[in-house]
Design a protein around this motif. Structure first.
Motif, short mmCIF file in Angstrom:
data_model
loop_
_atom_site.label_atom_id
_atom_site.label_comp_id
_atom_site.label_asym_id
_atom_site.label_seq_id
_atom_site.Cartn_x
_atom_site.Cartn_y
_atom_site.Cartn_z
N VAL A 121 0.82 -1.21 0.00
CA VAL A 121 0.00 0.00 0.00
C VAL A 121 0.85 1.26 0.00
CG1 VAL A 121 -1.64 1.36 1.38
CG2 VAL A 121 -2.00 -1.09 1.06
N LEU A 122 1.96 1.25 0.70
CA LEU A 122 2.83 2.42 0.77
C LEU A 122 3.37 2.80 -0.61
CD1 LEU A 122 4.13 4.48 2.67
CD2 LEU A 122 6.09 2.93 2.91
N LYS A 123 3.91 1.81 -1.32
CA LYS A 123 4.41 2.08 -2.66
C LYS A 123 3.28 2.45 -3.61
CE LYS A 123 7.15 0.22 -6.44
NZ LYS A 123 7.95 -0.91 -6.97
N ASP B 228 -10.66 1.14 0.87
CA ASP B 228 -9.82 0.02 1.31
C ASP B 228 -8.37 0.44 1.41
OD1 ASP B 228 -12.04 -1.59 1.43
OD2 ASP B 228 -11.71 -2.50 -0.53
N LEU B 229 -7.95 1.29 0.45
CA LEU B 229 -6.57 1.75 0.43
C LEU B 229 -6.24 2.60 1.67
CD1 LEU B 229 -4.05 1.68 -1.44
CD2 LEU B 229 -4.82 3.88 -2.36
N SER C 153 -3.44 -1.40 6.31
CA SER C 153 -2.04 -1.21 6.72
C SER C 153 -1.16 -0.94 5.50
CB SER C 153 -1.55 -2.47 7.45
OG SER C 153 -0.15 -2.44 7.60
N THR C 154 -0.19 -0.07 5.67
CA THR C 154 0.72 0.28 4.58
C THR C 154 1.55 -0.90 4.12
OG1 THR C 154 2.35 1.05 6.20
CG2 THR C 154 0.87 2.70 5.25
N ARG C 155 1.65 -1.94 4.96
CA ARG C 155 2.44 -3.12 4.58
C ARG C 155 1.62 -4.12 3.76
NH1 ARG C 155 3.64 -2.52 10.06
NH2 ARG C 155 5.74 -1.68 10.49
N SER C 156 0.32 -3.95 3.74
CA SER C 156 -0.54 -4.88 3.00
C SER C 156 -0.25 -4.79 1.51
CB SER C 156 -2.02 -4.56 3.24
OG SER C 156 -2.34 -4.67 4.61
N ILE D 206 -6.21 -6.86 -1.32
CA ILE D 206 -7.34 -5.95 -1.03
C ILE D 206 -8.10 -5.48 -2.28
CG2 ILE D 206 -6.29 -5.08 1.09
CD1 ILE D 206 -5.43 -2.59 -0.47
N TYR D 207 -7.56 -5.75 -3.48
CA TYR D 207 -8.25 -5.24 -4.68
C TYR D 207 -9.52 -6.04 -4.97
CZ TYR D 207 -6.72 -8.92 -7.99
OH TYR D 207 -6.54 -10.10 -8.67
N ILE D 208 -10.41 -5.42 -5.76
CA ILE D 208 -11.69 -6.03 -6.13
C ILE D 208 -11.54 -6.63 -7.53
CG2 ILE D 208 -14.16 -5.60 -6.52
CD1 ILE D 208 -13.77 -3.07 -4.74
#
Length: 451
Positions: free
Chosen positions: A154-156, A191-192, A196-199, A204-206
């Motif tokens: 998520v962070l990137k 969701d984004l 968590s930024t590490r996810s 998590i995408y649809i």
């Protein structure tokens, strides 16, 4: 916000400022106007004055103004601009709008303009889009979009999105792709933000996402976006790689153009024309259907001529000829218009026989109602013999049923053969039903009256 209205005083003021070259005052006056309003103002000016304004206002606003101008007027404006000036304007546009402008230029000038575009990636995207037919999804799409890799965390993902969003006018969706750019799904902003930024994105995408292929027609794209209420839709190639996106504003233009074309076809105009086109161009667009109407009228006249002896015996039959023709034409156009509309929005389904049966029954009901009124009017108002009134009534019912069936069958037949069913409406249906209506009228009169 009040609706902008052009006044003679405003146009005169702008023309005077241009003539006196008071650029500062003119810029101040135009700065408060929306680019669509400026385009409307330019349409009221001559070409030289329009070019003056285009060169005066800033490039970002000018580029938007150019997209709002009518095609013919824009072509004249572009003829007065250098290749460098056009390239500067195009640099401010999304690739789909840029292609709309460049595609109208002659080949040599097109190449010259592209060579002046300083952003190499922007130029490459434009060249890529120029390969597609303008009436396909590829011809409608823009290259600007936000996409993320399913393997990013998520962070990137957020970092990359920030960089991409700088080149996108409006972010409608975030698309997820794999390492080969194959479309995998879409990413919810909620969701984004709540993950968590590490996810990783793939967690998590649809996966469910509507999309179209580059080769799909513009009408198919419009239907999908309208059906599912989409503001934007991704476009993929044959390998399902994400290559662009189409936004709702482009689809609205498609729907508008298709509606205008169908309206003109229904009115008997064979080419796309504007009110200010040349007399010759307007004549070419209108004359073919007028000639068809003329031959149809001559055909009806020859049928009537063949029953001259009957007219001498029953002259009252002449009174009802306009009624027969008008009713046949109106019913035919009504039926065909409903079918054409249904075919356009894909709301017509089921077997042809069932639809024809439905129109047949509808024709009987409408015909019976009208015939009942005509019997009373013809007998009491026109003093027609009882047998003549019955003749006219039966002829009307038959003509109405016939017109309803023809008005339904012809558009469906044309659609199945890949021909725009809109050509079936207007003069074509009216003329054919006029001729058949007269023929049916006198045939029934001959059977009942025995002449």
């Amino acid at each position: 916000m009040a609706t902008f209205k052009i006044t003679d005083a405003l146009i005169e003021q702008i023309q005077q400022l241009i003539e006196e070259k008071k650029n500062k005052e003119l810029t101040t006056l135009l700065s408060d106007l929306h680019y669509a309003d400026i385009a409307e103002v330019i349409h009221e000016l001559d070409i030289e004055e329009g070019v003056y304004i285009i060169r005066l206002i800033d490039a970002q606003k000018t580029s938007d103004v150019l997209t709002e101008l009518d095609d013919d007027y824009r072509d004249k404006i572009l003829e007065h601009l250098s290749a460098k000036e056009i390239a500067d304007e195009i640099l401010e546009l999304d690739t789909d709008d840029a292609v709309d402008i460049i595609s109208e230029l002659p080949e040599e000038r097109k190449t010259e303009v592209i060579s002046y575009i300083e952003d190499v990636e922007h130029a490459k995207d434009i060249v890529d889009l120029l390969r597609y037919d303008e009436h396909t999804a590829g011809g409608l799409m823009a290259k600007e979009l936000v996409k993320v890799n399913e393997n990013w965390n998520v962070l990137k993902c957020v970092k990359e999105m920030r960089e991409q969003a700088a080149n996108v006018t409006r972010v409608h969706s975030i698309y997820v792709v794999d390492d080969n750019d194959v479309l995998k799904g879409r990413l919810s902003l909620k969701d984004l933000l709540t993950t968590s930024t590490r996810s990783e994105v793939k967690d998590i995408y649809i996966p469910k996402v509507d999309y179209v292929y580059v080769t799909d027609t513009a009408e198919e794209v419009a239907h999908i976006m309208s059906k599912y209420d989409l503001e934007a839709i991704p476009v993929v190639d044959e390998m399902k790689r994400l290559v662009g996106r189409i936004t709702i504003d482009d689809v609205v233009d498609v729907i508008k153009e298709e509606a205008e074309k169908d309206y003109q076809l229904a009115a008997g105009i064979t080419h796309d024309v504007e009110a200010d086109d040349s007399v010759w161009k307007l004549t070419k667009a209108r004359l073919p259907w007028l000639l068809i109407g003329m031959f149809g009228g001559l055909g009806a006249a020859s049928i009537i001529n063949g029953f001259q002896d009957t007219m001498n015996i029953y002259p009252i039959l002449l009174i009802f000829i306009p009624l027969i023709q008008a009713t046949a034409g109106n019913v035919g156009v009504q039926s065909s218009a409903i079918v054409v509309q249904g075919l356009a929005n894909n709301s017509i389904d089921g077997e042809i026989i069932k639809r024809l049966l439905k129109e047949f029954l509808l024709g009987l009901i409408n015909g019976g109602t009208i015939a009942g009124i005509v019997i009373l009017v013809s007998h009491f108002a026109f003093k027609a013999e009882y047998l003549v009134s019955i003749t006219v009534a039966i002829a009307l019912v038959t003509v109405i049923v016939n017109a309803a069936v023809i008005g339904t069958f012809i558009p469906i037949l044309l659609h199945k053969r890949g021909i725009d069913p809109a050509v079936a409406t207007g003069p074509f249906i009216t003329t054919s039903n006029d001729v058949l209506g007269i023929l049916i009228y006198f045939f029934i009169a001959k059977l009942i009256l025995g002449f």
